[in-house]
Design an enzyme around this catalytic site. Sequence first.
Site, short mmCIF file in Angstrom:
data_model
loop_
_atom_site.label_atom_id
_atom_site.label_comp_id
_atom_site.label_asym_id
_atom_site.label_seq_id
_atom_site.Cartn_x
_atom_site.Cartn_y
_atom_site.Cartn_z
N GLY A 260 0.83 -1.21 0.00
CA GLY A 260 0.00 0.00 0.00
C GLY A 260 0.86 1.25 0.00
N GLY B 26 0.76 3.80 4.02
CA GLY B 26 1.87 3.02 3.48
C GLY B 26 2.97 3.88 2.87
CB SER C 60 -17.45 19.10 0.26
OG SER C 60 -17.19 19.60 1.54
CG LEU D 234 -7.23 12.75 4.95
CD1 LEU D 234 -7.25 14.13 4.30
CD2 LEU D 234 -6.84 11.71 3.91
NE ARG E 46 -13.41 8.64 8.41
CZ ARG E 46 -13.16 9.80 7.77
NH1 ARG E 46 -12.29 10.65 8.24
NH2 ARG E 46 -13.78 10.08 6.64
NE ARG F 125 -18.84 12.94 7.52
CZ ARG F 125 -17.58 12.78 7.14
NH1 ARG F 125 -17.03 11.56 7.17
NH2 ARG F 125 -16.87 13.80 6.75
CG LEU G 130 -2.60 10.01 3.00
CD1 LEU G 130 -3.69 10.79 3.71
CD2 LEU G 130 -1.47 10.94 2.58
CD GLU H 191 -10.84 3.32 4.73
OE1 GLU H 191 -10.29 4.21 4.05
OE2 GLU H 191 -11.99 2.90 4.50
C1 LIG Z 1 -14.14 10.62 -1.66
C2 LIG Z 1 -13.45 10.52 -0.32
C3 LIG Z 1 -13.18 11.66 0.41
C4 LIG Z 1 -12.53 11.58 1.64
N1 LIG Z 1 -12.27 12.74 2.32
C5 LIG Z 1 -11.62 12.68 3.49
C6 LIG Z 1 -11.28 13.87 4.19
O1 LIG Z 1 -11.58 14.98 3.75
N2 LIG Z 1 -10.61 13.77 5.36
C7 LIG Z 1 -10.25 12.56 5.88
O2 LIG Z 1 -9.63 12.55 6.93
N3 LIG Z 1 -10.54 11.42 5.22
C8 LIG Z 1 -11.21 11.44 4.05
N4 LIG Z 1 -11.52 10.27 3.39
C9 LIG Z 1 -11.02 8.99 3.92
C10 LIG Z 1 -9.54 8.79 3.58
O3 LIG Z 1 -9.28 9.27 2.29
C11 LIG Z 1 -9.08 7.32 3.61
O4 LIG Z 1 -9.57 6.69 4.71
C12 LIG Z 1 -7.56 7.22 3.65
O5 LIG Z 1 -7.01 7.98 2.61
C13 LIG Z 1 -7.07 5.79 3.58
O6 LIG Z 1 -5.65 5.79 3.46
P1 LIG Z 1 -4.80 4.47 3.51
O7 LIG Z 1 -3.38 4.88 3.38
O8 LIG Z 1 -5.18 3.66 4.67
O9 LIG Z 1 -5.25 3.63 2.23
P2 LIG Z 1 -5.37 3.98 0.68
O10 LIG Z 1 -5.06 5.38 0.36
O11 LIG Z 1 -6.70 3.43 0.27
O12 LIG Z 1 -4.24 3.12 0.01
C14 LIG Z 1 -4.34 1.74 -0.19
C15 LIG Z 1 -3.10 1.27 -0.89
O13 LIG Z 1 -3.04 -0.13 -0.84
C16 LIG Z 1 -2.77 -0.67 -2.11
N5 LIG Z 1 -3.34 -2.00 -2.15
C17 LIG Z 1 -4.57 -2.40 -1.73
N6 LIG Z 1 -4.68 -3.73 -1.84
C18 LIG Z 1 -3.51 -4.19 -2.34
C19 LIG Z 1 -3.01 -5.48 -2.66
N7 LIG Z 1 -3.73 -6.57 -2.47
N8 LIG Z 1 -1.77 -5.56 -3.18
C20 LIG Z 1 -1.01 -4.45 -3.37
N9 LIG Z 1 -1.43 -3.22 -3.05
C21 LIG Z 1 -2.66 -3.10 -2.54
C22 LIG Z 1 -3.34 0.32 -3.08
O14 LIG Z 1 -2.66 0.20 -4.32
C23 LIG Z 1 -3.01 1.63 -2.37
O15 LIG Z 1 -1.69 2.00 -2.67
C24 LIG Z 1 -12.17 10.33 2.16
C25 LIG Z 1 -12.46 9.18 1.44
C26 LIG Z 1 -13.12 9.27 0.23
C27 LIG Z 1 -13.48 8.00 -0.48
#
Ligand SMILES: Cc1cc2nc3c(=O)[nH]c(=O)nc-3n(C[C@H](O)[C@H](O)[C@H](O)COP(=O)(O)OP(=O)(O)OC[C@H]3O[C@@H](n4cnc5c(N)ncnc54)[C@H](O)[C@@H]3O)c2cc1C
Lengths: 246, 666
Positions: B68, B73, B312, B470, B464, B359, B71, B454
Amino acid sequence: MKVNLKIWRQASREAQGGLKDYHLDDVTEDMSFLEMLDVLNEQLIEQDEEPVEFEHDCREGICGSCGLMINGLPHGPERTTTCQLHMRTFKDGETITIEPWRAAAFPVVKDLVVDRSAFDAMIQAGGYVSVNTGAAPDAHAMPVRKEHADRAFDTATCIGCGACVAACPNASASLFLGAKITHLGELPQGQAERHERVIGMVAAHDEAGFGGCTNIGECASACPKEIPLDVISQLNKDLRTALRHV
Amino acid sequence: MTQNTQNLSPGETSPGTGDAADYFRHGHPIADTKAPDVPIERQWTQRKFDAQLVAPANRRKLDVIIVGTGLAGGAAAATLGEAGFNVKSFCYQDSPRRAHSIAAQGGINAAKNYKEDGDSVYRLFYDTVKGGDYRSRESNVYRLAEVSANIIDQCVAQGVPFAREYGGLLDNRSFGGVQVQRTFYARGQTGQQLLIGAYQALERQVAAGTVETFTKHEMLELITVEGKARGIIARDLVTGEIETHLADVVVLASGGYGNVFYLSTNAMGCNVTASWRAHRKGAYMANPCYTQIHPTCIPVSGSYQSKLTLMSESLRNDGRIWVPKNAEDADKDPRDIPEDERDYYLERIYPSFGNLVPRDIASRAAKYQCDAGKGVGKTGLGVYLDFASAIERLGREAVEAKYGNLFDMYERITGENPYEVPMRIYPAVHYVMGGLWVDYDLHSNLEGLFVAGEANFSDHGANRLGASALMQGLADGYFVLPNTIRHYLADGPFEKLDENHPAVVEARESVRARIDKFLSINGKRTVDSYHKELGQIMWDYCGMERSEEGLNKAISAIRDLRQDFWRNVKVLGAADTLNQSLEKAGRVADFLELGELMCIDALNRSESCGGHFRAESQTEEGEALRHDDDYAYVAAWEFTGDGEQPVLHMEDLEYHNIEMKNRSYK
Ligand SMILES: Cc1cc2nc3c(=O)[nH]c(=O)nc-3n(C[C@H](O)[C@H](O)[C@H](O)COP(=O)(O)OP(=O)(O)OC[C@H]3O[C@@H](n4cnc5c(N)ncnc54)[C@H](O)[C@@H]3O)c2cc1C
Ligand code: SF4
Ligand code: FES
């Protein structure tokens, strides 16, 4: 509505590609362009034909994954990403030609998917501020004039889609490069490495096989994020200054 | 049971007295043992001090795999790379910069108190625990609040262009459910800017040779040897090659699984595969049923629809939400419905919060209106978000200045002009609070497997607050993992593993066999059609409102669907080429197992809390009713085999610093 599609099919990097005709009857105007392709693919699978491969992920115009030449224009006739283009833009019965980005530095992987790793290589060559985690001063220690902050932001919104390269007759990535140079160049944090950054990134650009910029401007008109053309002047200016300093 | 969790004798935690008794077995209770036994303000400092060190010269001998590049990873890979560890970073997209985090719009919280409006680490901690409806772990949330300020410093130093005021200092805004201005933002693209910052830091390490990136690679199996995570099996999505990657420690930062619902605001590729494969190898899956539903999304327009777009939440500051009083008027042009025939139901039911209720409450209220036949739009699944009175009060220009880009986005997607016709909105699946169980170190119960962002369960509880995901992703990646992994690695390097070790061979062969199986079934139905059907079941029965009857129905429907999938799915093409249908098949197969567990978890939790509403558990006024005596625990599920009942391990949630209260927004 009905549409006729001419889609580039290419089995692999080495294989010969060609346009193939398809026909769709039940397209509605609320569909996004990619949803229209989803519908086509479901239909193809049902007829035992392999679906058309194309890249996409967020479908919100922000991840930069999607990108197709639609009737010869990157991301199609409107100034947006392919995923945000909707079928109401097209006419009933229209013939739509869909091809991958074309540039030597973006080899076709399969069908409409190209390899854009050259963009990452350019960032590796200096598109960052060298600061280790935990070593940062308080965020308010370094005020930034609002105009600089705004310009940095405007240019930081590049999504790395590659439309600029696809639009350019020279397949130059100068708009992408200029956007990053300007983003970091507008901020105090970006000054220490300013010269090395531009020299390194331009070298990586040329190394990857992108062409030189001849100021045609197609890049900026194709850019879905409206990165302004003047970032290329900034790029050239930074490069000239940097070359004098090293 | 591993050394990460403490053995307690059964009966020391509150009983899981839900309705799912026939579907699972009880296991021993668990507890986090890593948060030091000192006052909460000193826990993290103490933990960092207690963590063992690794001498710089030894770090490059230690191999770290991070799945991953969002943010969580991306930040972890960059930071561990800087420290000198040997990092391999994986993502399924063609560049780390495209991870789903890129799409986050609103902002990121931090207890900086730059506005002098009474914010503090404690207040951020308090708001987050309350927002999570007292179902998160105090120690983890406190640390999140504590490191939040460092996140902003770090990002600014990297060149993240946060919004600024004319004096050159950073600007803040406020966000749903809180009374201080602590949200930092970069227009409506905060996630993008934060991720680009982490991505650039990561690429810097690639150039420095400490991080190697494997883009377009999908992790399909976890390698465990003698109970320890020691590597992954990944498929090169371009060549189809099945690769073995071994390491001393594995980090999953693979994001959330909201896509189990098919329609969600998540990116199309979001999936549960990495976590689910680890779950099948012994990692506990915690609180899988906790799903956050976002009230302001653009409604579905037709059956071809592939994803939902978030508008938003800030729109609720000025937009007024209503439906026609009479169901017969639902098809009318809204402009022809006079004021006294409109029901501004949020303002009516919740006079003190009005359109700004949290929400989960806004979402449920919209659903009830639509269920009562008052929903608007072609599908009847929509309510109006009306700016007419804001335009009258503030003038069109002011509204345009505030919300113009959102209005444009709405018009682009729906073809309707929201300055003239009220917008239509409907709730959609947005975020999951469930995920793999971790302790204070973000270490799962499987030794050598850490989980961040996440993908883990730890910080949010049953709900949440905006702008906190983020914060969690970056806190985990930049500040927590680098300290806790270092401690784990101080005992390494572990014995070198051979690619021919039976456990490694077994993992590789199982991946091959699964792929062969998908390609050989040669049935009649497409992968997407299964995904859509599963999504509908999940949405109907395990979505905004759940009931015992519905969840029982869902479990049997999912079992039938899963059986049919394995007999009748149709995946064309070959294994040794780019094959997106094959990729989807693997993800949907895992969703079909996760979906069942989500329903069992929801069935067992017969209380309402946060975004999770059980019809059987409501107050007389129809509000969510929590049962702290029975359910103040984390449900951590253990996989015990195909067709076998899962085992429930309970972690008691203890609140020493914050008193549990009822949330009321009337
Ligand atoms: C439209 C939208 C708006 C949002 N707005 C906000 C906001 O304003 N403020 C806030 O705090 N949060 C917000 N969120 C929530 C937030 O964006 C996410 O919870 C957060 O970015 C998740 O980050 P992460 O690093 O955990 O995972 P992600 O960013 O989802 O990254 C997952 C990574 O894992 C990789 N991956 C997954 N499975 C595999 C696999 N099997 N093999 C290899 N790679 C894999 C993907 O390629 C990716 O690189 C929003 C979410 C959405 C959908
Ligand atoms: S400059 Fe514009 S067209 Fe080029 S990659 Fe960035 S967003 Fe795409
Ligand atoms: S799919 Fe992300 S920009 Fe189009």
